[in-house]
Design a protein around this motif. Sequence first.
Motif, short mmCIF file in Angstrom:
data_model
loop_
_atom_site.label_atom_id
_atom_site.label_comp_id
_atom_site.label_asym_id
_atom_site.label_seq_id
_atom_site.Cartn_x
_atom_site.Cartn_y
_atom_site.Cartn_z
N ALA A 126 30.94 37.32 39.63
CA ALA A 126 31.92 37.05 38.57
C ALA A 126 32.29 38.30 37.79
O ALA A 126 33.45 38.47 37.38
CB ALA A 126 31.39 35.97 37.63
N LEU A 127 31.34 39.21 37.56
CA LEU A 127 31.63 40.41 36.78
C LEU A 127 32.59 41.33 37.52
O LEU A 127 33.54 41.86 36.93
CB LEU A 127 30.33 41.14 36.45
CG LEU A 127 29.39 40.44 35.47
CD1 LEU A 127 28.09 41.22 35.33
CD2 LEU A 127 30.05 40.28 34.11
N ALA A 128 32.35 41.52 38.82
CA ALA A 128 33.26 42.36 39.61
C ALA A 128 34.63 41.70 39.72
O ALA A 128 35.67 42.36 39.61
CB ALA A 128 32.67 42.59 41.00
N ARG A 129 34.64 40.38 39.93
CA ARG A 129 35.92 39.67 40.06
C ARG A 129 36.73 39.77 38.77
O ARG A 129 37.94 40.04 38.80
CB ARG A 129 35.67 38.20 40.40
CG ARG A 129 36.97 37.39 40.55
CD ARG A 129 36.69 36.01 41.07
NE ARG A 129 35.88 35.19 40.19
CZ ARG A 129 34.60 34.90 40.38
NH1 ARG A 129 33.96 35.37 41.43
NH2 ARG A 129 33.94 34.14 39.53
N THR A 130 36.09 39.59 37.62
CA THR A 130 36.79 39.69 36.34
C THR A 130 37.37 41.08 36.14
O THR A 130 38.51 41.24 35.68
CB THR A 130 35.83 39.35 35.18
OG1 THR A 130 35.36 38.01 35.35
CG2 THR A 130 36.54 39.49 33.85
N ALA A 131 36.60 42.11 36.50
CA ALA A 131 37.08 43.49 36.37
C ALA A 131 38.33 43.72 37.22
O ALA A 131 39.29 44.34 36.77
CB ALA A 131 35.98 44.47 36.76
N LEU A 132 38.32 43.19 38.44
CA LEU A 132 39.47 43.37 39.34
C LEU A 132 40.68 42.58 38.86
O LEU A 132 41.82 43.07 38.92
CB LEU A 132 39.08 42.95 40.75
CG LEU A 132 38.06 43.89 41.44
CD1 LEU A 132 37.43 43.20 42.63
CD2 LEU A 132 38.74 45.18 41.87
N ILE A 133 40.45 41.36 38.40
CA ILE A 133 41.55 40.54 37.89
C ILE A 133 42.19 41.22 36.69
O ILE A 133 43.43 41.28 36.56
CB ILE A 133 41.05 39.13 37.50
CG1 ILE A 133 40.67 38.31 38.75
CG2 ILE A 133 42.09 38.40 36.66
CD1 ILE A 133 41.85 37.86 39.58
N GLU A 134 41.37 41.73 35.77
CA GLU A 134 41.91 42.39 34.58
C GLU A 134 42.68 43.66 34.96
O GLU A 134 43.74 43.94 34.40
CB GLU A 134 40.77 42.73 33.62
CG GLU A 134 40.15 41.49 32.96
CD GLU A 134 38.95 41.84 32.08
OE1 GLU A 134 38.47 42.99 32.16
OE2 GLU A 134 38.50 40.96 31.35
N SER A 135 42.15 44.43 35.91
CA SER A 135 42.83 45.65 36.33
C SER A 135 44.14 45.35 37.03
O SER A 135 45.12 46.09 36.90
CB SER A 135 41.91 46.47 37.26
OG SER A 135 40.78 46.95 36.57
N ALA A 136 44.17 44.26 37.79
CA ALA A 136 45.37 43.91 38.56
C ALA A 136 46.57 43.62 37.65
O ALA A 136 47.72 43.87 38.03
CB ALA A 136 45.10 42.71 39.44
N TRP A 137 46.31 43.12 36.44
CA TRP A 137 47.42 42.84 35.51
C TRP A 137 48.21 44.10 35.20
O TRP A 137 49.38 44.05 34.83
CB TRP A 137 46.89 42.23 34.22
CG TRP A 137 46.56 40.77 34.33
CD1 TRP A 137 45.32 40.20 34.25
CD2 TRP A 137 47.48 39.69 34.54
NE1 TRP A 137 45.41 38.84 34.42
CE2 TRP A 137 46.73 38.50 34.59
CE3 TRP A 137 48.87 39.62 34.70
CZ2 TRP A 137 47.31 37.24 34.79
CZ3 TRP A 137 49.46 38.38 34.90
CH2 TRP A 137 48.68 37.21 34.94
N HIS A 138 47.58 45.25 35.33
CA HIS A 138 48.23 46.52 35.05
C HIS A 138 49.49 46.69 35.90
O HIS A 138 50.47 47.30 35.47
CB HIS A 138 47.25 47.65 35.33
CG HIS A 138 47.69 49.00 34.84
ND1 HIS A 138 47.54 49.40 33.54
CD2 HIS A 138 48.28 50.03 35.48
CE1 HIS A 138 48.02 50.62 33.39
NE2 HIS A 138 48.48 51.03 34.55
N TYR A 139 49.46 46.12 37.12
CA TYR A 139 50.57 46.35 38.06
C TYR A 139 51.81 45.51 37.76
O TYR A 139 52.82 45.65 38.45
CB TYR A 139 50.08 46.14 39.49
CG TYR A 139 49.12 47.23 39.88
CD1 TYR A 139 49.59 48.43 40.40
CD2 TYR A 139 47.75 47.11 39.66
CE1 TYR A 139 48.72 49.46 40.71
CE2 TYR A 139 46.88 48.13 39.95
CZ TYR A 139 47.37 49.31 40.48
OH TYR A 139 46.51 50.34 40.76
N SER A 140 51.74 44.67 36.75
CA SER A 140 52.93 43.93 36.36
C SER A 140 53.85 44.78 35.49
O SER A 140 55.01 44.44 35.28
CB SER A 140 52.54 42.66 35.60
OG SER A 140 51.86 42.98 34.40
#
Length: 211
Positions: A126-140
């Motif tokens: 969950a910690l790695a997934r949350t980090a990736l999900i949060e970082s992915a928002w940057h690409y919007s």
Amino acid sequence: NADGARKKAWTRAHWRWVSEIRLEGPQRDALEYYVTAARCAESDRRQLERRVVALAGTDRWRATVEALSCIKGVYTLTAFRLAAEAGSFSRFRSAPAFASWCGLTPSEHSSGESERRGGITKAGNALARTALIESAWHYSTCSPRPKAPAPGTDVPPAIRSRADDCTARLHRRREALAAAGKSACKANAAVARELACWVWEIGCRSEGTVL
């Protein structure tokens, strides 16, 4: 970085707004109590972040953290979280295996000859997934231009080039999903899954197991 500057500006604006609230009696006492508690929590968080940054700069983690930080949307704290949770990216046999470990693989619902894919499984770290999900928002909102290198870092050109490829690819991917009418959350999950694959590759390159 730009994200950090925006966050600081938002925080300053928030506290200015709080300071302009006018209350009397018990309501004022309650507000002051919560403001003090929030300020203490902020101070504690900053101290912990400084410790994490110091640890990320040690020989054990520095090469991987600096390599991952070349990707837009990934900065020192996020890079260290991903590296620490993975332990070693090379222990995963492939990029999809790492994405699956993060719980970013699409779920499947099969019945007879029919097969339907659903949302991400969320069955993983969950910690790695949350980090990736949060970082992915940057690409919007970010541009496809390469991320400027952080001062004092020494990342091999081959790794930096792949990080630049990652930034450009994920920007195109996010735009394509938006053009296809995908919801923001679904598009972000898809970008996060692809980001996980890039993180695996760049992490392995920093460890010397992928050339």
